[in-house]
Write a protein that holds these residues in place. Structure first.
Motif, PDB file in Angstrom:
ATOM      1  N   VAL A 268      52.113  49.970  39.277  1.00  0.00           N
ATOM      2  CA  VAL A 268      51.031  48.411  39.280  1.00  0.00           C
ATOM      3  C   VAL A 268      50.758  47.381  40.045  1.00  0.00           C
ATOM      4  O   VAL A 268      51.419  48.132  41.072  1.00  0.00           O
ATOM      5  N   SER A 269      49.507  47.321  39.942  1.00  0.00           N
ATOM      6  CA  SER A 269      49.319  46.120  41.413  1.00  0.00           C
ATOM      7  C   SER A 269      47.930  45.452  40.488  1.00  0.00           C
ATOM      8  O   SER A 269      47.227  45.960  39.753  1.00  0.00           O
ATOM      9  N   PHE A 270      48.810  43.894  41.530  1.00  0.00           N
ATOM     10  CA  PHE A 270      47.276  42.352  40.552  1.00  0.00           C
ATOM     11  C   PHE A 270      46.418  41.919  41.917  1.00  0.00           C
ATOM     12  O   PHE A 270      47.709  42.290  42.979  1.00  0.00           O
ATOM     13  N   HIS A 271      44.869  41.898  41.412  1.00  0.00           N
ATOM     14  CA  HIS A 271      44.619  41.347  42.398  1.00  0.00           C
ATOM     15  C   HIS A 271      44.159  39.723  42.179  1.00  0.00           C
ATOM     16  O   HIS A 271      43.238  39.358  41.444  1.00  0.00           O
ATOM     17  N   ALA A 272      44.952  38.787  42.906  1.00  0.00           N
ATOM     18  CA  ALA A 272      44.497  36.880  41.744  1.00  0.00           C
ATOM     19  C   ALA A 272      43.509  36.838  42.532  1.00  0.00           C
ATOM     20  O   ALA A 272      42.444  35.770  41.425  1.00  0.00           O
ATOM     21  N   PRO A 273      42.843  36.701  43.661  1.00  0.00           N
ATOM     22  CA  PRO A 273      41.554  36.150  44.096  1.00  0.00           C
ATOM     23  C   PRO A 273      40.020  37.225  42.502  1.00  0.00           C
ATOM     24  O   PRO A 273      39.424  35.836  42.129  1.00  0.00           O
ATOM     25  N   SER A 274      40.344  38.150  42.165  1.00  0.00           N
ATOM     26  CA  SER A 274      39.479  38.785  41.751  1.00  0.00           C
ATOM     27  C   SER A 274      39.952  38.663  40.226  1.00  0.00           C
ATOM     28  O   SER A 274      39.473  39.721  39.159  1.00  0.00           O
ATOM     29  N   ASN A 275      41.162  38.804  39.995  1.00  0.00           N
ATOM     30  CA  ASN A 275      41.835  39.059  38.457  1.00  0.00           C
ATOM     31  C   ASN A 275      41.864  40.174  37.995  1.00  0.00           C
ATOM     32  O   ASN A 275      41.414  40.214  36.691  1.00  0.00           O
ATOM     33  N   LEU A 276      41.999  41.559  38.898  1.00  0.00           N
ATOM     34  CA  LEU A 276      42.005  42.527  38.376  1.00  0.00           C
ATOM     35  C   LEU A 276      43.420  42.946  38.462  1.00  0.00           C
ATOM     36  O   LEU A 276      44.314  42.755  39.333  1.00  0.00           O
ATOM     37  N   LEU A 277      43.241  43.419  37.803  1.00  0.00           N
ATOM     38  CA  LEU A 277      45.094  44.574  37.348  1.00  0.00           C
ATOM     39  C   LEU A 277      44.681  46.560  37.131  1.00  0.00           C
ATOM     40  O   LEU A 277      43.733  46.379  36.621  1.00  0.00           O
TER      41      LEU A 277
END
Length: 877
Positions: A268-277
């Motif tokens: 899994v990977s999460f991109h906090a600025p765009s809220n993409l999981l």
């Protein structure tokens, strides 16, 4: 001959295992390939492998937020700290346990490392050579099983962890009033990922079973009776005399499920600025979800095996995935739904390789039945042929034209067109056989292949595809074939301890047989066709003179490649030489030396006249491979055998990890299923036609070694009165030829380049005409470097035109001496032609678009004027 070959690139493997990481600018991706690290430049379409090695296969890596420090950790927890921009190793460190995850804090001050059930926080090492670069800051206990994931908050004050004990924990780096840590429970499987949101008020945790929990931070005011703390100080109290405290607590607000038909979450990977999981599953499917609404943006199947690593670049546009079982590395742009990068190495061992005539491409074949072509400049595979149904045993380029031939164990020899990228010819035999070797006539009209079961050599016509002849006489499987560069003679080596030389175009003569003391494994012709070399199972290299038909030189190579002991060997490495031999050999361009590699971790270069080994290269230092260590540790030996070979799959928690469909003891097949460690060896070695590099098909992949010109000082006819000052004085005096020759004799690259750039274009023809012939190879080397590094296209072409006009005859007569420099110049011109053609095509399309847009605008402007004129006429009437 220069021997300072340095490791240049690793092309045949793009990903093995571990995590992939984007650089801070998002334009490059860092991938672990065994015990090395390869950087793929996604903008410039190039790749390069960093020149350092870990002791074993890399398990985790991390890059600092500013992109300055790279830390790679192998299977045993040994770490290497690297200055990433300069590619220099700064320090070695041992974490003394397997590291499941490590992350730099966003402010770059700390490094969090998982250490079994604990988390260790280290101060980020600096660039100085300190006595102790790794300083432990604090330890964070609390978990009851291994910690598998770490993530920092955006302000670097908090750390959230995921563990196999099915919980996530929140830690604070500093004392925060009202915060006493948090334990997030409720998952029913390993927590494979947990992250803070951008505002640090929400935590998202993902379980291996496909459950997503959303945790929100709530603050409560707690009033207690007045108490004294241990120091005797009173805590803050309200008007009613009770203590007032603010308590922060994480509460589960939502639960979501991915519902991927019982598929397990593997990465899994999460991109906090765009809220993409981004979530990868063991079924080869990945999905993108937008949080906190849990909207599924994409779901796509990209692999036949499980996805082992996922990453998102800084802007959130590109997604990177790695699949360990297939060796795949993919970079996908989710907005346009297109691939930025799609690379895959050979799934099984690489068995053979060959260089193209200009040295720009390398073709490889593998046990997976695939034929791949690699660009030596970019390091990328640009085409894969999958027509073979069995392992590819041999591969060759045609000397003329863009055609590559391959022989396979499926009983076919195929010819592939590199212009249209198709299999345009398939050669078969009356009865099915397995082919083990291949050779192509220098003219490209005839192709021959040797069989393993019928012991025959088959000859086909490339133009018609018909079988021309079957040459019989060997009494054992044929192991090697080679065409003479000058005559229509082909040499075939066999396990019957003979090499036979056949006249393909004149069958009236009987083949000449050359007896050996052991089984022949490979053969190669000298470039002038007057000598051929053969390697045998007893470790010898034999050289035969074709003029007299006798043995001239024998080199005993078994002792040179001895070294390395398997885990099951009962004898020491010094005494265990029975299986050490060369399986591949090739001549250099001048024919004075040979390059040989085989069943060992070494590749050797031999000088033929003196029968001496000039240099020995160790292709790998990876202790994960079998046959690397000279001395075995007795504590690793148990009653059940060596620890490295004991199957521990039954201890895995997942059913798909416990199931093993491979046969016991097999060494080929799916690398993720076999119980034995891969053995270090070299299947094939080839020198580039330019003579500046050589390649080896090894267990690690396609290794390329080249000459590093920037670190060598090689003056030529240097005299005391030749200095940089006198060279520049001659240049200022407009004595261009004299200054150029003096710079050649001085041997300083920057001075030579300055003289070259300062010569006016109108004087180039006169300078080239009068250059002494003994400096022509230096001039061609200068032109190759200038073409690759300078955009002055017309200026370079004037030099090349003058060189061929005034010295073409001399170059043709001495092609054997300067052939490598001519081929390097041809390669540089071909690359320049491709770049210019691409720019011209783009400009043509742009001009056509502008012209069509201008015509359209003119039509739109003329139409209202015509209507207005008609209206005036009507008014006038």
């Amino acid at each position: 001959m220069k021997l300072d070959f340095k490791f240049s690139n690793l092309c045949g493997t793009v990903y093995k295992k571990g995590n992939v990481v984007f650089t801070p600018d998002g334009n490059s991706i860092i991938s672990p390939v065994g015990n090395r690290v390869t950087v793929f430049d996604l903008v410039n379409n190039k790749s390069h492998t960093l020149p350092f090695e870990n002791k074993k296969d890399i398990h985790r890596l991390a890059l600092s937020p500013n992109g300055a420090l790279l830390i790679t950790v192998d299977e045993d927890g040994r770490a290497v700290l690297v200055n990433f921009p300069r590619r220099v190793v700064l320090h070695h460190h041992n974490f003394k346990s397997e590291v499941h995850d490590l992350q730099f804090s966003p402010n770059g001050r700390y490094l969090a490392v998982s250490h079994q059930k604990q988390v260790h926080i280290w101060r980020t090492p600096g660039f100085t050579r300190d006595f102790a670069p790794f300083v432990l800051h604090r330890k964070l206990p609390g978990h009851y099983d291994d910690v598998v994931h770490l993530s920092w908050s955006s302000d670097s004050r908090f750390l959230v962890t995921g563990s196999k004990d099915m919980t996530a924990r929140v830690y604070s780096m500093e004392e925060v009033e009202g915060f006493e840590g948090a334990v997030l429970t409720g998952h029913r499987d390993t927590v494979v990922g947990a992250w803070f949101s951008k505002d640090n008020q929400t935590i998202y945790s993902v379980g291996k079973d496909g459950a997503l929990f959303v945790w929100n931070l709530e603050e409560k005011i707690r009033r207690d009776a007045e108490m004294n703390d241990g120091g005797g100080k009173k805590r803050r109290k309200g008007v009613d005399g009770q203590e007032i405290r603010t308590i922060s607590k994480w509460l589960a607000s939502e639960k979501h499920y991915f519902n991927q038909s019982a598929a397990k979450v593997t990465c899994v990977s999460f991109h906090a600025p765009s809220n993409l999981l981004v979530v990868g599953f063991n079924s080869g499917i990945f999905g993108i979800w937008e949080l906190p609404d849990f909207n599924n943006i994409h779901t796509l199947s990209i692999s036949q095996k499980k996805i082992t690593s996922a990453a998102i670049n800084a802007t959130g546009e590109w997604l990177a995935f790695g699949s360990s079982a297939l060796g795949q590395l993919l970079v996908w742009e989710w907005q346009s739904e297109s691939y930025i990068l799609k690379q895959q190495g050979h799934q099984h061992d690489m068995t053979c390789l060959t260089y193209s005539q200009d040295g720009q491409f390398i073709a490889t074949g593998g046990d997976d039945g695939k034929v791949k072509l690699w660009n030596t400049t970019s390091g990328f595979c640009f085409v894969t042929f999958t027509e073979h149904s069995g392992g590819v045993a041999a591969i060759e380029f045609a000397k003329q034209g863009q055609v590559v031939f391959s022989a396979s164990l499926d009983g076919t020899v195929r010819a592939f067109d590199l212009v249209r990228y198709r299999n345009f010819r398939t050669f078969t035999t009356p009865t099915p056989v397995q082919f083990s070797c291949l050779a192509v006539d220098p003219s490209g009209d005839v192709v021959v292949a040797g069989s393993m079961d019928t012991f025959e050599v088959f000859v086909w016509s490339v133009q018609t595809g018909k079988l021309l002849d079957i040459m019989a006489g060997h009494e054992a499987p044929i192991s090697g074939l080679a065409f003479s560069p000058t005559e229509g003679m082909v040499a075939s080596g066999s396990w019957d301890k003979t090499v036979r030389v056949w006249d393909v175009f004149g069958r009236d003569k009987a083949p000449e047989s050359f007896e050996h003391q052991s089984e022949v494994l490979s053969v190669a012709w000298r470039p002038d066709g007057k000598q051929f070399a053969s390697t045998t199972l007893d470790g010898q290299v034999s050289f035969w003179d074709m003029s007299f038909g006798k043995l001239t030189t024998t080199i005993e190579g078994r002792r040179d490649i001895a070294g390395g002991r398997k885990a099951t060997d009962r004898m020491t490495a010094k005494n265990s030489q029975s299986n050490k031999h060369f399986t591949s050999i090739c001549y250099t361009a001048d024919g004075s030396t040979v390059l040989a590699g085989g069943n060992s971790k070494y590749v050797c270069i031999y000088d033929i006249p003196s029968k001496s080994m000039l240099k020995r290269f160790q292709i790998s230092a990876n202790l994960s491979l079998d046959g690397m260590q000279d001395i075995l540790n007795s504590k690793n030996m148990t009653e059940a055998g060596p620890k490295d070979l004991i199957d521990t799959a039954g201890e895995n928690s997942d059913l798909e990890d416990r199931i093993d469909s491979s046969l016991p003891g097999v060494k080929s097949g799916d690398a993720s299923l076999r119980k034995t460690r891969p053995e270090v060896r070299t299947k094939a070695v080839r020198f580039a036609p330019t003579g500046r590099s050589w390649a080896a098909a090894s267990t690690e992949g396609l290794l390329i070694y080249s000459l590093d010109e920037t670190l060598t000082f090689d003056p030529f006819d240097l005299e005391i009165d030749i200095t940089p000052e006198t060279v520049l004085e001659a240049l200022i005096s407009k004595e261009y030829l004299r200054s150029l020759v003096m710079s050649f004799r001085l041997g300083e690259k920057n001075i030579t380049q300055k003289v070259y750039d300062s010569i006016p274009v109108e004087s180039v023809s006169l300078v080239v005409r009068d250059v002494p012939q003994k400096y022509l190879d230096r001039l061609m080397g200068l032109l190759v470097a200038a073409i690759e590094g300078s955009p002055r296209i017309e200026f370079h072409l004037v030099w090349v035109t003058g060189l061929m006009k005034f010295h073409g005859k001399w170059l043709r007569e001495r092609y054997g001496e300067v052939g490598s420099a001519v081929r390097a110049l041809q390669k540089g011109l071909g690359k320049m032609y491709e770049d210019v053609s691409k720019v011209c095509d783009d400009n043509t399309y742009t001009l056509n678009f502008l012209l069509s847009s201008m015509e359209k605008n003119q039509m739109e402007e003329e139409t209202p004027m015509e209507i207005e004129a008609v209206g005036m006429d009507i008014v006038g009437l």
